[in-house]
Design a protein around this motif. Sequence first.
Motif, PDB file in Angstrom:
ATOM      1  N   GLY A 141      12.067  51.754  46.849  1.00  0.00           N
ATOM      2  CA  GLY A 141      11.755  51.378  48.304  1.00  0.00           C
ATOM      3  C   GLY A 141      12.896  49.348  48.493  1.00  0.00           C
ATOM      4  N   SER A 142      13.088  49.080  47.446  1.00  0.00           N
ATOM      5  CA  SER A 142      13.657  47.796  47.632  1.00  0.00           C
ATOM      6  C   SER A 142      15.053  47.983  47.338  1.00  0.00           C
ATOM      7  CB  SER A 142      13.184  46.626  47.491  1.00  0.00           C
ATOM      8  OG  SER A 142      12.704  46.794  45.730  1.00  0.00           O
ATOM      9  N   CYS A 143      16.377  47.027  47.423  1.00  0.00           N
ATOM     10  CA  CYS A 143      17.492  46.675  46.541  1.00  0.00           C
ATOM     11  C   CYS A 143      17.577  46.092  45.852  1.00  0.00           C
ATOM     12  CB  CYS A 143      18.595  46.456  48.031  1.00  0.00           C
ATOM     13  SG  CYS A 143      19.615  46.660  47.150  1.00  0.00           S
ATOM     14  N   LYS A 144      17.865  46.426  43.974  1.00  0.00           N
ATOM     15  CA  LYS A 144      18.256  45.156  43.572  1.00  0.00           C
ATOM     16  C   LYS A 144      20.087  44.924  43.476  1.00  0.00           C
ATOM     17  CE  LYS A 144      17.106  44.035  38.987  1.00  0.00           C
ATOM     18  NZ  LYS A 144      16.171  44.748  37.872  1.00  0.00           N
ATOM     19  N   LEU A 145      19.734  43.978  42.990  1.00  0.00           N
ATOM     20  CA  LEU A 145      21.297  43.767  42.809  1.00  0.00           C
ATOM     21  C   LEU A 145      21.963  43.653  41.037  1.00  0.00           C
ATOM     22  CD1 LEU A 145      22.798  40.792  45.882  1.00  0.00           C
ATOM     23  CD2 LEU A 145      22.696  43.744  45.539  1.00  0.00           C
ATOM     24  N   PHE A 146      23.094  44.018  40.881  1.00  0.00           N
ATOM     25  CA  PHE A 146      23.652  43.643  39.692  1.00  0.00           C
ATOM     26  C   PHE A 146      24.975  43.409  39.977  1.00  0.00           C
ATOM     27  CE2 PHE A 146      20.492  47.395  39.957  1.00  0.00           C
ATOM     28  CZ  PHE A 146      19.432  47.169  38.564  1.00  0.00           C
ATOM     29  N   GLU A 147      24.901  42.525  39.382  1.00  0.00           N
ATOM     30  CA  GLU A 147      26.175  41.099  39.321  1.00  0.00           C
ATOM     31  C   GLU A 147      27.353  40.754  38.349  1.00  0.00           C
ATOM     32  OE1 GLU A 147      25.106  39.703  43.345  1.00  0.00           O
ATOM     33  OE2 GLU A 147      24.907  38.017  41.827  1.00  0.00           O
ATOM     34  N   ILE A 148      28.477  40.961  38.695  1.00  0.00           N
ATOM     35  CA  ILE A 148      29.397  40.013  37.982  1.00  0.00           C
ATOM     36  C   ILE A 148      30.371  39.396  38.103  1.00  0.00           C
ATOM     37  CG2 ILE A 148      29.546  42.647  36.123  1.00  0.00           C
ATOM     38  CD1 ILE A 148      32.053  42.800  37.291  1.00  0.00           C
ATOM     39  N   SER A 149      30.321  38.130  37.703  1.00  0.00           N
ATOM     40  CA  SER A 149      31.200  37.273  37.827  1.00  0.00           C
ATOM     41  C   SER A 149      32.643  37.458  37.547  1.00  0.00           C
ATOM     42  CB  SER A 149      30.910  35.784  37.596  1.00  0.00           C
ATOM     43  OG  SER A 149      29.546  35.722  38.321  1.00  0.00           O
ATOM     44  N   GLY A 150      33.666  37.283  38.210  1.00  0.00           N
ATOM     45  CA  GLY A 150      35.416  37.037  37.210  1.00  0.00           C
ATOM     46  C   GLY A 150      35.879  38.648  36.537  1.00  0.00           C
ATOM     47  N   PRO A 151      35.031  39.775  38.096  1.00  0.00           N
ATOM     48  CA  PRO A 151      36.059  40.463  37.261  1.00  0.00           C
ATOM     49  C   PRO A 151      37.351  41.122  37.179  1.00  0.00           C
ATOM     50  CG  PRO A 151      35.831  40.757  40.063  1.00  0.00           C
ATOM     51  CD  PRO A 151      34.684  39.738  39.596  1.00  0.00           C
ATOM     52  N   ASN A 152      38.371  41.859  36.466  1.00  0.00           N
ATOM     53  CA  ASN A 152      39.492  41.183  35.798  1.00  0.00           C
ATOM     54  C   ASN A 152      40.039  42.713  35.937  1.00  0.00           C
ATOM     55  OD1 ASN A 152      38.669  41.815  33.134  1.00  0.00           O
ATOM     56  ND2 ASN A 152      38.110  40.282  32.926  1.00  0.00           N
ATOM     57  N   SER A 153      38.905  43.864  35.448  1.00  0.00           N
ATOM     58  CA  SER A 153      40.051  45.425  35.412  1.00  0.00           C
ATOM     59  C   SER A 153      38.778  46.274  35.712  1.00  0.00           C
ATOM     60  CB  SER A 153      40.431  45.422  34.169  1.00  0.00           C
ATOM     61  OG  SER A 153      39.350  45.384  33.774  1.00  0.00           O
ATOM     62  N   ILE A 154      39.438  47.551  36.381  1.00  0.00           N
ATOM     63  CA  ILE A 154      38.719  48.460  36.772  1.00  0.00           C
ATOM     64  C   ILE A 154      38.907  50.005  36.074  1.00  0.00           C
ATOM     65  CG2 ILE A 154      40.453  48.515  38.987  1.00  0.00           C
ATOM     66  CD1 ILE A 154      37.068  49.634  40.028  1.00  0.00           C
ATOM     67  N   GLY A 155      38.329  50.424  35.949  1.00  0.00           N
ATOM     68  CA  GLY A 155      38.499  51.400  35.312  1.00  0.00           C
ATOM     69  C   GLY A 155      38.421  53.093  35.770  1.00  0.00           C
ATOM     70  N   LEU A 156      38.502  54.190  36.672  1.00  0.00           N
ATOM     71  CA  LEU A 156      38.413  55.312  37.098  1.00  0.00           C
ATOM     72  C   LEU A 156      38.111  56.566  36.376  1.00  0.00           C
ATOM     73  CD1 LEU A 156      36.861  56.047  39.560  1.00  0.00           C
ATOM     74  CD2 LEU A 156      39.145  55.956  41.017  1.00  0.00           C
ATOM     75  N   ARG A 157      37.252  57.093  36.329  1.00  0.00           N
ATOM     76  CA  ARG A 157      37.096  58.491  35.652  1.00  0.00           C
ATOM     77  C   ARG A 157      36.852  59.547  36.828  1.00  0.00           C
ATOM     78  NH1 ARG A 157      35.407  57.448  29.438  1.00  0.00           N
ATOM     79  NH2 ARG A 157      37.242  56.568  28.850  1.00  0.00           N
ATOM     80  N   ARG A 158      38.005  60.716  37.115  1.00  0.00           N
ATOM     81  CA  ARG A 158      37.355  61.773  38.281  1.00  0.00           C
ATOM     82  C   ARG A 158      36.905  62.414  37.389  1.00  0.00           C
ATOM     83  NH1 ARG A 158      39.733  59.352  43.182  1.00  0.00           N
ATOM     84  NH2 ARG A 158      40.524  58.234  42.851  1.00  0.00           N
ATOM     85  N   ASN A 159      35.840  63.709  38.109  1.00  0.00           N
ATOM     86  CA  ASN A 159      35.686  64.819  37.678  1.00  0.00           C
ATOM     87  C   ASN A 159      36.826  65.830  38.263  1.00  0.00           C
ATOM     88  OD1 ASN A 159      35.637  66.000  40.640  1.00  0.00           O
ATOM     89  ND2 ASN A 159      32.991  66.124  40.927  1.00  0.00           N
ATOM     90  N   ALA A 160      36.524  67.443  37.981  1.00  0.00           N
ATOM     91  CA  ALA A 160      38.597  68.512  38.179  1.00  0.00           C
ATOM     92  C   ALA A 160      38.342  68.455  39.967  1.00  0.00           C
ATOM     93  CB  ALA A 160      37.407  69.393  37.227  1.00  0.00           C
ATOM     94  N   ALA A 161      36.817  68.069  40.613  1.00  0.00           N
ATOM     95  CA  ALA A 161      37.833  67.958  41.989  1.00  0.00           C
ATOM     96  C   ALA A 161      38.163  66.612  42.110  1.00  0.00           C
ATOM     97  CB  ALA A 161      35.989  68.556  42.464  1.00  0.00           C
ATOM     98  N   GLY A 162      38.348  65.904  41.761  1.00  0.00           N
ATOM     99  CA  GLY A 162      38.625  64.326  42.225  1.00  0.00           C
ATOM    100  C   GLY A 162      37.904  63.728  42.432  1.00  0.00           C
ATOM    101  N   TRP A 163      36.549  63.758  42.608  1.00  0.00           N
ATOM    102  CA  TRP A 163      35.558  63.320  42.894  1.00  0.00           C
ATOM    103  C   TRP A 163      34.859  61.953  41.428  1.00  0.00           C
ATOM    104  CZ3 TRP A 163      33.604  62.748  47.354  1.00  0.00           C
ATOM    105  CH2 TRP A 163      33.047  61.810  47.869  1.00  0.00           C
TER     106      TRP A 163
END
Length: 144
Positions: free
Chosen positions: A88-110
């Motif tokens: 029922g409440s929103c908990k934040l997970f944070e990072i400081s100084g992001p420097n890269s991103i990686g993304l993996r998708r399923n076969a449908a592209g999601w």
Amino acid sequence: MSTAVHRELTRISAPAVSETKQAPSASSWETLCGWLTRDLRGMMTTIERREKGGDWVVECLSFPMESVTTHMASNGVRVISVGIRINGSCKLFEISGPNSIGLRRNAAGWPIRVELGYEEGQLVLLFSGQMDPERRSSSNTWGE
């Protein structure tokens, strides 16, 4: 991540992130966060925090994602915040100084996995569960 790939799956512009890690420009972080929030809000999300030395911990296990936002801290360092709805409440997970991103998708592209890199390691978002059919619906060029 300087260009956008138009995806029929979502009928909106999705940030172009390959299967490998990229170092996004400062302006790209806001676009990415908006896209993740808009398209993946409510998806069941598991968050893992992985350290460079190989140690990792599961921060949360299969709770609905509420939002992904970014802001600049008073010291000028970018912060990425992932909001997860837990009991029922929103908990934040944070990072400081992001420097890269990686993304993996399923076969449908999601997207099924987003890796946010920072100096000490990675914050990994794993998406599962049912998708809202309206988010996936699209029409093709011949009107079906």
